[in-house]
Design an enzyme around this catalytic site. Sequence first.
Site, PDB file in Angstrom:
ATOM      1  N   LEU A   1       0.890  -1.160   0.000  1.00 61.17           N
ATOM      2  CA  LEU A   1       0.000   0.000   0.000  1.00 61.17           C
ATOM      3  C   LEU A   1       0.929   1.210   0.000  1.00 61.17           C
ATOM      4  O   LEU A   1       2.033   1.143   0.567  1.00 61.17           O
ATOM      5  CB  LEU A   1      -0.878   0.012   1.259  1.00 61.17           C
ATOM      6  CG  LEU A   1      -2.035  -0.988   1.310  1.00 61.17           C
ATOM      7  CD1 LEU A   1      -2.749  -0.908   2.650  1.00 61.17           C
ATOM      8  CD2 LEU A   1      -3.025  -0.752   0.174  1.00 61.17           C
ATOM      9  N   ASP A   2       0.493   2.303  -0.604  1.00 63.22           N
ATOM     10  CA  ASP A   2       1.332   3.507  -0.640  1.00 63.22           C
ATOM     11  C   ASP A   2       1.624   3.991   0.778  1.00 63.22           C
ATOM     12  O   ASP A   2       0.870   3.708   1.712  1.00 63.22           O
ATOM     13  CB  ASP A   2       0.616   4.629  -1.406  1.00 63.22           C
ATOM     14  CG  ASP A   2       0.500   4.313  -2.884  1.00 63.22           C
ATOM     15  OD1 ASP A   2       1.262   3.455  -3.379  1.00 63.22           O
ATOM     16  OD2 ASP A   2      -0.362   4.926  -3.542  1.00 63.22           O
ATOM     17  N   PHE A   3       2.680   4.764   0.887  1.00 58.63           N
ATOM     18  CA  PHE A   3       3.118   5.357   2.160  1.00 58.63           C
ATOM     19  C   PHE A   3       1.948   6.036   2.896  1.00 58.63           C
ATOM     20  O   PHE A   3       1.768   5.877   4.094  1.00 58.63           O
ATOM     21  CB  PHE A   3       4.218   6.385   1.832  1.00 58.63           C
ATOM     22  CG  PHE A   3       4.951   6.928   3.008  1.00 58.63           C
ATOM     23  CD1 PHE A   3       5.690   6.110   3.837  1.00 58.63           C
ATOM     24  CD2 PHE A   3       4.932   8.302   3.268  1.00 58.63           C
ATOM     25  CE1 PHE A   3       6.391   6.630   4.922  1.00 58.63           C
ATOM     26  CE2 PHE A   3       5.635   8.825   4.348  1.00 58.63           C
ATOM     27  CZ  PHE A   3       6.360   7.985   5.168  1.00 58.63           C
TER      28      PHE A   3
ATOM     29  N   HIS B   1      -0.194   1.838  -7.760  1.00 56.36           N
ATOM     30  CA  HIS B   1      -0.936   3.087  -7.504  1.00 56.36           C
ATOM     31  C   HIS B   1      -2.256   3.111  -8.287  1.00 56.36           C
ATOM     32  O   HIS B   1      -2.685   4.160  -8.789  1.00 56.36           O
ATOM     33  CB  HIS B   1      -0.098   4.314  -7.892  1.00 56.36           C
ATOM     34  CG  HIS B   1       1.295   4.311  -7.343  1.00 56.36           C
ATOM     35  ND1 HIS B   1       1.561   4.305  -5.986  1.00 56.36           N
ATOM     36  CD2 HIS B   1       2.489   4.290  -7.968  1.00 56.36           C
ATOM     37  CE1 HIS B   1       2.876   4.275  -5.811  1.00 56.36           C
ATOM     38  NE2 HIS B   1       3.458   4.264  -6.989  1.00 56.36           N
TER      39      HIS B   1
END
Length: 241
Positions: free
Chosen positions: A100-102, A187
């Site tokens: 998962l993104d930051f 993303h």
Amino acid sequence: MERLQKVIARAGVCSRRKAEDLIVNGKVKVNGEVVTTLGTVVSEKDKIYVNGKLLKDESKAYYVLNKARNTISSVSDEKGRKTVLDGFDVKKRIYPVGRLDFDTTGVLLLTNDGELANGLLHPSSNVSKVYIATIEGSISEDERLKLEEGVMIDNKKTSPCEVTINKVNEEKNKTIVKLTIHEGRNHQVKKMFEAINKKVLKLHREEFAGISSKGLYEGQHRKLTFEEVKSLKKLIEKKGK
Ligand code: URA
């Protein structure tokens, strides 16, 4: 892939410091070869021998984490940022199933079961992922349909998905959108909205392959139940993975 000394320490043989000594002193073999370089990294497939004894396969472990914002989906970070493993006190070599993104929160599975992880991440597995996105502005019915039917991201159309508008906040100029997608491209959700000129302000994954993080606060994790593990294994069996 993980550093050899860390793997030896995790297996409970000795401390990481002592493992480094063992490596430098030629007491460690990887797949039959003596390894004396401290930077060596190994995967779970490698056979590691310490003083001639094979490190035992770990029993499998399965967790769900409600990933906190500003944590990195990795087992370590050169820049010293918080990783998704920081809240875990587990000796086993678990790692996140995908990323998962930051700045994304929500469901992230962690396991040391490579077969299950690979099966769930395989592009043909089509496991569903439910995201709650807070976007800037509003979204028209045409735009909602476009997302459902597929938009071009990285020169490839996204596959059909389900998109519902959960809440419109005109005052704050925000809309909350729920998406159920069956792919896991890089993303993906942010790029899908970008394709219709919308900006994602917040992103949360509510579900992954039917597993939810309900009841867990951000940064908290729990073990998967027997039934949950069984349901995940079934998902990949069905696909013949
Ligand atoms: N899609 C994104 O854009 N980011 C995530 O973290 C997950 C899905």
